[in-house]
Design an enzyme around this catalytic site. Sequence first.
Site, PDB file in Angstrom:
ATOM      1  N   GLY A 186       0.833  -1.215   0.000  1.00  0.00           N
ATOM      2  CA  GLY A 186       0.000   0.000   0.000  1.00  0.00           C
ATOM      3  C   GLY A 186       0.857   1.251   0.000  1.00  0.00           C
ATOM      4  N   GLY A 223      -0.217   5.089  -0.930  1.00  0.00           N
ATOM      5  CA  GLY A 223      -1.259   5.798  -0.187  1.00  0.00           C
ATOM      6  C   GLY A 223      -0.714   6.970   0.607  1.00  0.00           C
ATOM      7  N   GLN A 224      -1.594   7.530   1.448  1.00  0.00           N
ATOM      8  CA  GLN A 224      -1.235   8.745   2.193  1.00  0.00           C
ATOM      9  C   GLN A 224      -0.013   8.506   3.094  1.00  0.00           C
ATOM     10  OE1 GLN A 224      -4.017  10.178   5.131  1.00  0.00           O
ATOM     11  NE2 GLN A 224      -3.053  12.196   5.220  1.00  0.00           N
ATOM     12  N   ASP A 271       2.333  -1.790  -4.379  1.00  0.00           N
ATOM     13  CA  ASP A 271       0.943  -1.341  -4.280  1.00  0.00           C
ATOM     14  C   ASP A 271       0.191  -2.057  -5.399  1.00  0.00           C
ATOM     15  OD1 ASP A 271      -0.422   1.414  -2.852  1.00  0.00           O
ATOM     16  OD2 ASP A 271      -1.501   0.602  -4.574  1.00  0.00           O
ATOM     17  N   ILE A 272      -1.131  -2.031  -5.317  1.00  0.00           N
ATOM     18  CA  ILE A 272      -1.941  -2.649  -6.381  1.00  0.00           C
ATOM     19  C   ILE A 272      -1.935  -1.779  -7.637  1.00  0.00           C
ATOM     20  CG2 ILE A 272      -4.175  -1.611  -5.783  1.00  0.00           C
ATOM     21  CD1 ILE A 272      -5.340  -4.506  -6.075  1.00  0.00           C
ATOM     22  N   ARG A 273      -1.438  -0.547  -7.511  1.00  0.00           N
ATOM     23  CA  ARG A 273      -1.438   0.362  -8.676  1.00  0.00           C
ATOM     24  C   ARG A 273      -0.382  -0.071  -9.698  1.00  0.00           C
ATOM     25  NH1 ARG A 273      -2.389   6.245  -5.709  1.00  0.00           N
ATOM     26  NH2 ARG A 273      -3.485   5.349  -3.926  1.00  0.00           N
ATOM     27  N   ASP A 287      -0.745  -7.168  -5.512  1.00  0.00           N
ATOM     28  CA  ASP A 287      -2.037  -7.257  -4.825  1.00  0.00           C
ATOM     29  C   ASP A 287      -1.789  -8.112  -3.585  1.00  0.00           C
ATOM     30  OD1 ASP A 287      -4.504  -7.832  -3.835  1.00  0.00           O
ATOM     31  OD2 ASP A 287      -5.387  -8.449  -5.749  1.00  0.00           O
ATOM     32  N   TYR A 295     -14.539  -1.055   9.596  1.00  0.00           N
ATOM     33  CA  TYR A 295     -13.117  -0.708   9.674  1.00  0.00           C
ATOM     34  C   TYR A 295     -12.588  -0.935  11.094  1.00  0.00           C
ATOM     35  CZ  TYR A 295      -9.007   2.440   9.446  1.00  0.00           C
ATOM     36  OH  TYR A 295      -7.748   2.986   9.498  1.00  0.00           O
ATOM     37  N   LYS A 318      -9.874  -3.617  12.511  1.00  0.00           N
ATOM     38  CA  LYS A 318      -8.639  -3.202  13.201  1.00  0.00           C
ATOM     39  C   LYS A 318      -8.496  -3.900  14.552  1.00  0.00           C
ATOM     40  CE  LYS A 318      -6.702  -0.344  10.244  1.00  0.00           C
ATOM     41  NZ  LYS A 318      -5.513  -0.770   9.508  1.00  0.00           N
TER      42      LYS A 318
END
Length: 325
Positions: free
Chosen positions: A11, A14-15, A37-39, A55, A145, A149
Site C-alpha cells: 500500500g 497511499g497517504q 501497491d496494487i497500482r 495485490d 473498519y 482493526k
Amino acid sequence: MNLKETILVTGACGQIGTELVKALRQKYGKDSVIATDIREVTEALCSDGPYFKLDVLDKYALEKLTIDLHVTHIYHLAAVLSANGEKNPLGSWDLNMKSLLNVLEVARAENLKQVFWPSSIAVFGPDAPKELCGQDASTLPTTVYGISKIAGEHWCRYYNEQYGLDVRSIRYPGLISYSAQAGGGTTDYAVDIYHQALKSGRYQCFLSEETRLPMMYMPDAVRATLELMDAPSENITIRGSYNLAGLSFNPAELAATITNQLPDFKITYQPDARQQIANSWPGSIDDTPAKTDWNWKPEYDVYSMTTDMLQHLAETYHAEALQSK
Ligand SMILES: NC(=O)c1ccc[n+]([C@@H]2O[C@H](COP(=O)([O-])OP(=O)(O)OC[C@H]3O[C@@H](n4cnc5c(N)ncnc54)[C@H](O)[C@@H]3O)[C@@H](O)[C@H]2O)c1
C-alpha cells in the site's frame, strides 16, 4: 536493521506509504526499501527506488516477492479506510483481514525479522471515554473498519505469542499530510481544508464545527513508526497496538489557525454520514504506554502544522501553475 536487510512496504502509494517509504529510504538506503501497491507500475513510481505492482490479497505473489527479493521486514499499509469501508462492509473486511493474515503467515513461514501494521483510533466505540481515552479502554467499534482493526490487533498479538513474530503496531489518529490526498477516512476534512483554503478560500466541512477528534501531523506519525520499530524488543509491552497521541482539535479550531494566516478564508458546515462515525470515536487519546516503553513525544502543535501545510501546498500549487503555462 542492518545493511543486508530489506523492507517491503504494501500500500506504498497511499497517504502514509508515500511519506513512510521516503523516510525509510533516507534511513536505510533506497535499494533496501521495496515499495509495492496494487497500482500499475509507472516511471514516476520507480523513480526513487524499487517499485513492484503487488495485490496483497495474492498470498502466492507476496510470498514469491518476499523470497525472491530476500525481504526481512514488511510494513503492511494496504487497507480500506473508515468512511470507504462502510460503502462495502464485506469487501472491506476481506481486504483488511485477509491481507493482514497473508502478511503474518508469510512473515511466520519465511521467518521475517519484523512486521509493522497500523491499527487506528477507530477500534474505540461510543462507550469508550471521550477524553484521554486510555490504552485499555473498551473497544466496541461501530464500523467494519474498526472491527477489522481490533480483530487485526488480536491476530498480531497471537502471532507474537504463538510464533514469536516481532510484530509491532500503532493506533494512528487521523493523519494530516501534503504529499498525497487522504484515502477515504472520517478525518479527511483536515487534509482537504488546506487544499480548498488555497484553491478557493472556502471549505464546506462534512463534520460539524464542534467535532473534536485525535489527529497527528504526518512527520510525527512517520517518526513514531520509525522509533517504535527501532525500540529494543524487550521494551515492547504491547503486542496488540499502541495508543498514540499528538493533536486534538475540532474543525472550527483548525479553521481558526488557517484564518490566522489567510484572513479571508471561510468555512461552512454540512455534516454527512461521516458525522456518525466521528461521533462514535474519542476526542483525545492517552498514550502513556507509548511514552513509557519507547519514549514517544510529538513535536507539532496545530499552529506549526498549519504553517507547514500551507507553505508546502502553496509551493506545490505555484509549481503546478508555472508548469501549466
Ligand atoms: N490515514 C490515516 O489517517 C490513518 C489513520 C489510522 C490508520 N491508518 C491506517 O494506515 C494504513 C495506511 O493508510 P493510508 O491512509 O495510507 O491509506 P490509503 O487509502 O491512502 O492507501 C492505501 C493504499 O493501499 C493500496 N491498496 C488497496 N488495495 C490493495 C491491495 N489489494 N493490494 C495492495 N495494495 C492495495 C491502495 O492503492 C492505496 O495506495 C491503513 O492500514 C490505515 O487503516 C490510516
